[in-house]
Design a protein around this motif. Structure first.
Motif, PDB file in Angstrom:
ATOM      1  N   SER A 110       0.840  -1.196   0.000  1.00  0.00           N
ATOM      2  CA  SER A 110       0.000   0.000   0.000  1.00  0.00           C
ATOM      3  C   SER A 110       0.875   1.246   0.000  1.00  0.00           C
ATOM      4  O   SER A 110       1.859   1.322   0.738  1.00  0.00           O
ATOM      5  N   GLY A 111       0.507   2.206  -0.833  1.00  0.00           N
ATOM      6  CA  GLY A 111       1.209   3.480  -0.899  1.00  0.00           C
ATOM      7  C   GLY A 111       0.305   4.597  -0.413  1.00  0.00           C
ATOM      8  O   GLY A 111      -0.906   4.561  -0.639  1.00  0.00           O
ATOM      9  N   SER A 112       0.908   5.599   0.240  1.00  0.00           N
ATOM     10  CA  SER A 112       0.113   6.618   0.903  1.00  0.00           C
ATOM     11  C   SER A 112       0.706   8.008   0.768  1.00  0.00           C
ATOM     12  O   SER A 112       1.873   8.182   0.417  1.00  0.00           O
ATOM     13  N   ARG A 113      -0.114   8.993   1.115  1.00  0.00           N
ATOM     14  CA  ARG A 113       0.349  10.376   1.172  1.00  0.00           C
ATOM     15  C   ARG A 113       1.343  10.586   2.307  1.00  0.00           C
ATOM     16  O   ARG A 113       2.029  11.606   2.364  1.00  0.00           O
ATOM     17  N   ASP A 114       1.465   9.593   3.209  1.00  0.00           N
ATOM     18  CA  ASP A 114       2.460   9.699   4.287  1.00  0.00           C
ATOM     19  C   ASP A 114       3.875   9.361   3.801  1.00  0.00           C
ATOM     20  O   ASP A 114       4.802   9.266   4.592  1.00  0.00           O
ATOM     21  N   CYS A 115       4.036   9.189   2.478  1.00  0.00           N
ATOM     22  CA  CYS A 115       5.331   8.963   1.819  1.00  0.00           C
ATOM     23  C   CYS A 115       5.914   7.577   2.087  1.00  0.00           C
ATOM     24  O   CYS A 115       7.105   7.348   1.857  1.00  0.00           O
ATOM     25  N   GLU A 132      10.394   3.380   3.687  1.00  0.00           N
ATOM     26  CA  GLU A 132      10.442   4.837   3.713  1.00  0.00           C
ATOM     27  C   GLU A 132      11.470   5.323   2.704  1.00  0.00           C
ATOM     28  O   GLU A 132      12.329   4.560   2.283  1.00  0.00           O
ATOM     29  N   GLY A 133      11.381   6.573   2.320  1.00  0.00           N
ATOM     30  CA  GLY A 133      12.361   7.122   1.395  1.00  0.00           C
ATOM     31  C   GLY A 133      11.765   8.115   0.413  1.00  0.00           C
ATOM     32  O   GLY A 133      12.459   9.003  -0.064  1.00  0.00           O
ATOM     33  N   HIS A 134      10.483   7.962   0.113  1.00  0.00           N
ATOM     34  CA  HIS A 134       9.839   8.942  -0.760  1.00  0.00           C
ATOM     35  C   HIS A 134       9.699  10.258  -0.006  1.00  0.00           C
ATOM     36  O   HIS A 134       9.552  10.272   1.219  1.00  0.00           O
ATOM     37  N   THR A 135       9.730  11.354  -0.740  1.00  0.00           N
ATOM     38  CA  THR A 135       9.560  12.676  -0.130  1.00  0.00           C
ATOM     39  C   THR A 135       8.238  13.313  -0.527  1.00  0.00           C
ATOM     40  O   THR A 135       7.985  14.466  -0.212  1.00  0.00           O
ATOM     41  N   VAL A 144       6.030  -7.091  -8.987  1.00  0.00           N
ATOM     42  CA  VAL A 144       6.412  -8.129  -9.938  1.00  0.00           C
ATOM     43  C   VAL A 144       7.442  -8.989  -9.203  1.00  0.00           C
ATOM     44  O   VAL A 144       8.599  -8.601  -9.083  1.00  0.00           O
ATOM     45  N   ASP A 145       6.980 -10.102  -8.656  1.00  0.00           N
ATOM     46  CA  ASP A 145       7.802 -10.941  -7.787  1.00  0.00           C
ATOM     47  C   ASP A 145       9.169 -11.227  -8.400  1.00  0.00           C
ATOM     48  O   ASP A 145       9.245 -11.651  -9.535  1.00  0.00           O
ATOM     49  N   PRO A 146      10.252 -10.917  -7.737  1.00  0.00           N
ATOM     50  CA  PRO A 146      10.380 -10.487  -6.343  1.00  0.00           C
ATOM     51  C   PRO A 146      10.547  -8.977  -6.175  1.00  0.00           C
ATOM     52  O   PRO A 146      10.995  -8.516  -5.136  1.00  0.00           O
ATOM     53  N   TRP A 147      10.167  -8.200  -7.173  1.00  0.00           N
ATOM     54  CA  TRP A 147      10.429  -6.756  -7.153  1.00  0.00           C
ATOM     55  C   TRP A 147       9.184  -5.949  -6.825  1.00  0.00           C
ATOM     56  O   TRP A 147       8.063  -6.353  -7.103  1.00  0.00           O
ATOM     57  N   MET A 148       9.434  -4.742  -6.295  1.00  0.00           N
ATOM     58  CA  MET A 148       8.398  -3.760  -6.065  1.00  0.00           C
ATOM     59  C   MET A 148       8.857  -2.455  -6.705  1.00  0.00           C
ATOM     60  O   MET A 148      10.014  -2.054  -6.529  1.00  0.00           O
ATOM     61  N   TYR A 149       7.992  -1.833  -7.470  1.00  0.00           N
ATOM     62  CA  TYR A 149       8.279  -0.541  -8.075  1.00  0.00           C
ATOM     63  C   TYR A 149       7.288   0.474  -7.525  1.00  0.00           C
ATOM     64  O   TYR A 149       6.097   0.196  -7.425  1.00  0.00           O
ATOM     65  N   THR A 150       7.787   1.656  -7.156  1.00  0.00           N
ATOM     66  CA  THR A 150       6.909   2.672  -6.614  1.00  0.00           C
ATOM     67  C   THR A 150       7.159   3.995  -7.334  1.00  0.00           C
ATOM     68  O   THR A 150       8.235   4.230  -7.887  1.00  0.00           O
TER      69      THR A 150
END
Length: 153
Positions: A110-115, A132-135, A144-150
């Protein structure tokens, strides 16, 4: 309508729609993709069920093994049984609206506005990791197992 997803079961396909009215609608489809139910007077398609429980916009949906997960601007994720239309669990952990969901290998992302991106077990609904890491808002997540792209704004 803010989000749609399509899932299949033994009797056909089901379209699920999420809305700013804080609900999710379930639409049973014929094999040709047309709605099974229409209003007798207006001739508009009728939903089979309405899922209530979120207290703000429902912004994203994903279906995993017969369970639907819905993310909302109320900062929660809810798990539902698609066949019985029943609420199963509420996943709490984000501090701002949930913008996106994805699933792979028994894990819900799950991705959120809380970065942040959170990883949850789909069976127990336990949060197993926070990334964490997004600003800025995490607006999209792809698994895409085993990867996650955000992605973020």
């Amino acid at each position: 309508v803010l989000a749609v997803t399509l899932t299949g079961h033994s009797d056909g396909k089901v379209l699920l729609t999420a809305s700013a009215d804080k609900t999710i609608k379930k639409w049973e489809l014929n094999s040709d993709g047309s709605p099974k139910r229409y209003h007798p007077v207006t001739k508009l398609a009728c939903s089979e069920a309405t899922f209530n429980g979120h207290t703000d916009w429902v912004s994203c949906l994903v279906v995993v093994d017969g369970s639907m997960f819905s993310g909302s601007w109320d900062s929660s994720i809810r798990k539902w049984d698609v066949s019985t239309n029943r609420f199963i669990a509420e996943l709490l952990g984000h501090h701002d609206p949930v913008y996106c969901l994805a699933a792979v290998g028994g894990v819900l992302l799950s991705g959120s506005r809380d970065c942040c991106v959170r990883a949850w077990r789909t069976d127990t609904c336990e949060c197993i990791r926070t990334y964490e890491g997004h600003t800025a808002v995490v607006s999209s997540v792809l698994a895409v197992d085993p990867w996650m792209y955000t992605a973020s704004w």
